[in-house]
Design an enzyme around this catalytic site. Structure first.
Site, PDB file in Angstrom:
ATOM      1  CB  CYS A  57      -0.887  -0.023   1.240  1.00  0.00           C
ATOM      2  SG  CYS A  57      -1.852   1.485   1.516  1.00  0.00           S
ATOM      3  CG  HIS A  58       1.242   5.895  -1.540  1.00  0.00           C
ATOM      4  ND1 HIS A  58       1.257   6.967  -0.688  1.00  0.00           N
ATOM      5  CD2 HIS A  58       2.122   6.189  -2.538  1.00  0.00           C
ATOM      6  CE1 HIS A  58       2.095   7.884  -1.142  1.00  0.00           C
ATOM      7  NE2 HIS A  58       2.623   7.434  -2.260  1.00  0.00           N
ATOM      8  CB  THR A  59       0.027   3.697   4.175  1.00  0.00           C
ATOM      9  OG1 THR A  59      -1.176   4.349   3.777  1.00  0.00           O
ATOM     10  CG2 THR A  59       0.356   4.098   5.602  1.00  0.00           C
ATOM     11  CG  HIS A  79      -0.967  -1.550   6.204  1.00  0.00           C
ATOM     12  ND1 HIS A  79       0.082  -0.990   5.514  1.00  0.00           N
ATOM     13  CD2 HIS A  79      -2.090  -0.951   5.728  1.00  0.00           C
ATOM     14  CE1 HIS A  79      -0.374  -0.094   4.674  1.00  0.00           C
ATOM     15  NE2 HIS A  79      -1.699  -0.051   4.762  1.00  0.00           N
ATOM     16  CD  GLU A  80      -3.843  -3.028   0.922  1.00  0.00           C
ATOM     17  OE1 GLU A  80      -4.564  -2.048   0.766  1.00  0.00           O
ATOM     18  OE2 GLU A  80      -3.335  -3.643  -0.042  1.00  0.00           O
ATOM     19  CB  CYS A 109     -11.260  -2.481  22.111  1.00  0.00           C
ATOM     20  SG  CYS A 109     -12.351  -1.117  22.625  1.00  0.00           S
ATOM     21  CB  CYS A 112     -13.662   2.338  23.554  1.00  0.00           C
ATOM     22  SG  CYS A 112     -13.677   2.305  21.733  1.00  0.00           S
ATOM     23  CB  CYS A 115     -15.949  -0.307  19.991  1.00  0.00           C
ATOM     24  SG  CYS A 115     -14.263  -0.366  19.325  1.00  0.00           S
ATOM     25  CB  CYS A 123     -11.081   1.276  18.328  1.00  0.00           C
ATOM     26  SG  CYS A 123     -10.629   0.392  19.840  1.00  0.00           S
ATOM     27  NE  ARG A 127      -9.213   7.068  17.160  1.00  0.00           N
ATOM     28  CZ  ARG A 127      -9.819   8.139  17.682  1.00  0.00           C
ATOM     29  NH1 ARG A 127      -9.349   9.347  17.440  1.00  0.00           N
ATOM     30  NH2 ARG A 127     -10.880   7.969  18.460  1.00  0.00           N
ATOM     31  CB  CYS A 187      -5.389  -1.280   3.835  1.00  0.00           C
ATOM     32  SG  CYS A 187      -4.874   0.452   3.964  1.00  0.00           S
ATOM     33  NE  ARG A 382      -3.414  -1.792  -2.255  1.00  0.00           N
ATOM     34  CZ  ARG A 382      -3.316  -0.458  -2.251  1.00  0.00           C
ATOM     35  NH1 ARG A 382      -2.640   0.155  -3.214  1.00  0.00           N
ATOM     36  NH2 ARG A 382      -3.864   0.252  -1.286  1.00  0.00           N
TER      37      ARG A 382
END
Length: 391
Positions: A57-59, A79-80, A109, A112, A115, A123, A127, A187, A382
């Site tokens: 991912c670009h992130t 993270h993907e 979670c 909270c 959520c 969250c 988060r 993502c 991707r």
């Protein structure tokens, strides 16, 4: 309680560290290095996952380049992804070894105020935190090389054959779903889809403008198409993106550089006063302003998805709001990861969503740096990275 370790089942206390293979970023902007890494056992409310497929991912690229952020290295990005639960820590009751899961950079979670709210997915506990490189439970990493800690990224670090993730950041999904496809839903694709379907909510026959035709923007266009929009206008500074965007429902294209007047005025003229909905997916403040000012007065809704630079400021005349235009922001498409992602996966299984057209490249894990090259060269939506290991 017993845990699966390969073909044997062992109790909690016997779960041990694993020696695994990971792509480690030692320095900002330098190629990742495939290393043998120790992965510690999952602690309380943690899960150790065997990653089968991940994507870039670009992130990941943004934080790997470390432009404008506080660098944190050595680090394992990613993270993907899609994987299978290998073992669970104390207190984990809704996942067990063998479950198929999607790791998510933000969590749920379920306790909270956010959520428990039907209107929020932000969250308090889980988060996204791009600066934290350790686990919440004890403030330590689960990765190390010769005793030296290797830092985590957004709680997932999927550029590793095995990773440890908080249970609240894992969505349990249908085991029949192909992980090399649905991993994309953890993502960017869900972010774009949700921005359209959950936040903009275009009506059948409506007009939608999409600012930015990268993967997230194209997912937003896909969402607008699914919702029944009759005109989907893509706005991008790269005119070469139009042909590809047609596959995702984009019916018209505007390049702001081709016009002497602001693009919001161009769109207003094209649509008789403005579009019904707009979705901004670039992170450019000028695009955000244009996306807001191009929607029709009285009922127009603009949704901001892109993340701006920290010093940017959004400026528009208050009359744009008083004339009954609505401005909204969204985070991960307003999906709650654990509660909502399983149903998004089912939409793919029922052929309501096409994921294959987002996949432009595929590489083995040993060639992960090629995925970075493809994205930096602007050739990739991707790239699926195969971990090349059987579950």
């Amino acid at each position: 309680m017993l845990l699966c370790m390969g073909c044997q089942w062992v109790p909690f206390a016997e779960v041990v560290s694993l020696l695994t293979v990971a792509a480690v970023a030692w320095e900002a902007g330098k190629p990742l290095v495939i290393e043998e890494v120790d992965v510690a056992p999952p602690q309380a409310m943690e899960v150790r996952v065997k990653i089968l497929f991940t994507s870039l991912c670009h992130t990941d690229v943004y934080f790997w380049e470390a432009k404008g952020q506080t660098p944190l290295f050595p680090r394992i990005f990613g993270h993907e992804a899609g994987g299978i639960v290998e073992s669970v820590g104390q207190g984990v009751t809704d996942l067990e070894p063998g479950d198929h899961v999607l790791p998510v950079f933000t969590g749920e979670c379920k306790e909270c105020a956010h959520c428990k709210s039907e209107e929020s997915n932000m969250c308090d506990l889980l988060r996204i935190n791009t600066d934290r490189g350790v686990m919440l439970n004890d403030g330590k990493t689960r990765f190390s090389i010769d005793g030296k800690p290797i830092y985590h990224f957004v709680g997932t670090s999927t550029f590793s054959e095995y990773t440890v993730i908080h249970v609240g950041c894992l969505a349990k999904i249908n085991p029949a779903a192909p992980l090399d496809k649905v991993c994309l839903l953890s993502c960017g694709i869900s972010t774009g889809l949700g921005a359209a379907l959950n936040v903009a909510k275009p009506k059948p026959g409506s007009t939608v403008a999409i600012f930015g035709l990268g993967a997230v923007g194209l997912a937003a266009a896909e969402g607008a198409r699914i919702a029944g929009a009759s005109r989907i206008i893509g706005v991008d500074l790269n005119s070469n993106r139009y042909d590809q965007a047609k596959k995702f429902g984009v019916t018209e294209f505007v390049n702001p550089k081709d016009h002497k007047k602001p693009v919001q005025e161009v769109l207003a003229e094209m649509t008789g006063g403005g579009v019904d909905r707009s979705i901004e997916c670039t992170g450019s403040v000028s695009a955000m302003i244009s996306a807001f000012e191009c929607v029709h007065d009285g009922w127009g809704v603009a949704v901001l998805v892109g993340v701006p630079n920290k010093d940017d400021a959004f400026k528009t005349h208050p009359m744009n709001l008083l004339n009954e235009r609505t401005l909204k922001g969204t985070f991960f498409g307003n999906y709650k990861p654990r509660s909502d992602l399983p149903s998004v996966v089912e939409k793919y299984m029922n052929k309501e969503i096409e994921l294959e057209k987002f996949i432009t490249h595929e590489v083995p894990f040993s060639e992960i740096n090629k995925a970075f090259d493809y994205m930096l060269e602007g050739h990739s939506l991707r790239c699926i990275i195969r971990m090349d290991a059987s579950p």
